[in-house]
Design a protein around this motif. Structure first.
Motif, PDB file in Angstrom:
ATOM      1  N   SER A 270     -39.618  26.704  19.938  1.00 29.63           N
ATOM      2  CA  SER A 270     -39.495  28.122  20.266  1.00 29.63           C
ATOM      3  C   SER A 270     -39.631  28.956  19.001  1.00 29.63           C
ATOM      4  N   LEU A 271     -39.760  30.257  19.179  1.00 36.58           N
ATOM      5  CA  LEU A 271     -39.874  31.156  18.033  1.00 36.58           C
ATOM      6  C   LEU A 271     -38.625  31.064  17.159  1.00 36.58           C
ATOM      7  N   ARG A 272     -37.458  30.974  17.782  1.00 39.86           N
ATOM      8  CA  ARG A 272     -36.212  30.859  17.024  1.00 39.86           C
ATOM      9  C   ARG A 272     -36.180  29.546  16.227  1.00 39.86           C
ATOM     10  N   GLU A 273     -36.634  28.464  16.846  1.00 37.85           N
ATOM     11  CA  GLU A 273     -36.656  27.180  16.156  1.00 37.85           C
ATOM     12  C   GLU A 273     -37.628  27.191  14.983  1.00 37.85           C
TER      13      GLU A 273
ATOM     14  N   ALA B  92     -38.480  29.836  13.266  1.00 38.83           N
ATOM     15  CA  ALA B  92     -37.870  30.675  12.231  1.00 38.83           C
ATOM     16  C   ALA B  92     -36.802  29.899  11.468  1.00 38.83           C
ATOM     17  N   GLN B  93     -35.984  29.151  12.194  1.00 37.23           N
ATOM     18  CA  GLN B  93     -34.916  28.391  11.555  1.00 37.23           C
ATOM     19  C   GLN B  93     -35.479  27.317  10.632  1.00 37.23           C
TER      20      GLN B  93
ATOM     21  N   VAL C  47     -32.528  34.794   8.695  1.00 32.89           N
ATOM     22  CA  VAL C  47     -33.304  34.936   9.930  1.00 32.89           C
ATOM     23  C   VAL C  47     -32.865  36.223  10.614  1.00 32.89           C
TER      24      VAL C  47
ATOM     25  N   ALA D 229     -33.783  39.540  13.506  1.00 29.68           N
ATOM     26  CA  ALA D 229     -34.247  39.648  14.890  1.00 29.68           C
ATOM     27  C   ALA D 229     -35.776  39.645  14.932  1.00 29.68           C
ATOM     28  N   PRO D 230     -36.361  39.012  15.949  1.00 30.68           N
ATOM     29  CA  PRO D 230     -37.826  39.027  16.073  1.00 30.68           C
ATOM     30  C   PRO D 230     -38.354  40.455  16.186  1.00 30.68           C
TER      31      PRO D 230
ATOM     32  N   ARG E 108     -44.872  38.568  19.569  1.00 29.55           N
ATOM     33  CA  ARG E 108     -43.542  38.480  18.959  1.00 29.55           C
ATOM     34  C   ARG E 108     -43.618  37.587  17.725  1.00 29.55           C
TER      35      ARG E 108
ATOM     36  N   TRP F  47     -41.314  35.916  14.291  1.00 29.45           N
ATOM     37  CA  TRP F  47     -40.036  35.753  13.614  1.00 29.45           C
ATOM     38  C   TRP F  47     -40.031  36.626  12.373  1.00 29.45           C
TER      39      TRP F  47
ATOM     40  N   THR G 265     -45.497  33.406  13.793  1.00 27.95           N
ATOM     41  CA  THR G 265     -45.584  33.231  15.238  1.00 27.95           C
ATOM     42  C   THR G 265     -46.446  32.008  15.534  1.00 27.95           C
TER      43      THR G 265
END
Length: 207
Positions: free
Chosen positions: A122-125, A127-128, A142, A144-145, A152, A154, A171
């Motif tokens: 995912s986008l969050r993963e 980014a992390q 990190v 907010a997107p 979208r 990161w 992205t």
């Protein structure tokens, strides 16, 4: 300093290249020549092929064509597999290795564009992973997107040492994980930094 920091903002690229090679695109950024023609022949009477005609009057020199409004925006194009951006004028582009190209400025700032094969998540993963693999003394935060060009992204931000800072946006295109990094020198106002970020991110083309 930013000149060293730009190559290690994300070790994401190096880690991915160690697992699988990325073929860099070398499409170039030259403009096509103007296809307009300036020669025009005078029509002749089909029934007077054998007749003698008077010398033609010298034609007026053609006016120089005006530049088209639809031409590509002025600036420095950075293009690799999966992404292209237009950096502000005055930058000196250079390739930094597989899947990473940069434009450097006299004030010490830079813009990087990078891509690696999409490894899922995912986008969050994503980014992390980018934050955790950064080799800066202080890992980037990190945030907010955000959304640019209907996509979208990161958003990472953090110090680069000596008062400088970096911001990164990334992205997935489905085929590539792509990202754009900004090196912001000490003393740059937030408004000026944001203006450059908005300009470059607004020029992104994916694919």
């Amino acid at each position: 300093m930013l000149s060293r920091a730009r190559t290690v903002l994300l070790s994401l690229t190096a880690a991915a290249v160690a697992m699988t090679g990325v073929a860099c695109s070398d499409n170039g950024s030259g403009d096509d020549p103007d296809p307009s023609s300036t020669a025009a022949a005078s029509p002749t009477d089909a029934g007077s092929a054998g007749s003698t005609s008077a010398p033609a009057e010298p034609s007026e020199p053609s006016e120089p064509s005006e530049p088209s409004e639809s031409e590509a925006p002025a600036g420095t194009e950075l293009r690799i597999e999966g992404i292209s951006v237009v950096a502000p004028q005055g930058a000196k582009p250079q390739e930094l290795g597989e899947g990473l190209i940069s434009a450097d400025y006299a004030d010490g700032s830079f813009v990087n564009a990078g891509s690696i094969p999409d490894y899922g998540g995912s986008l969050r993963e994503l980014a992390q992973t980018a934050a955790e693999t950064s080799r800066f003394p202080t890992p980037p935060t990190v945030l907010a997107p955000v959304e640019y060009v209907g996509q979208r992204w990161w958003h990472l931000a953090g110090p680069a040492g000596l008062g400088d800072r970096v911001e990164s946006f990334g992205t997935s295109t489905g085929e590539y994980v792509v990202y754009v990094e900004f090196g912001i020198p000490q003393g740059t106002s937030r408004a000026d930094a944001q203006e450059r970020i908005e300009s470059v991110m607004g020029s992104v083309e994916l694919g």
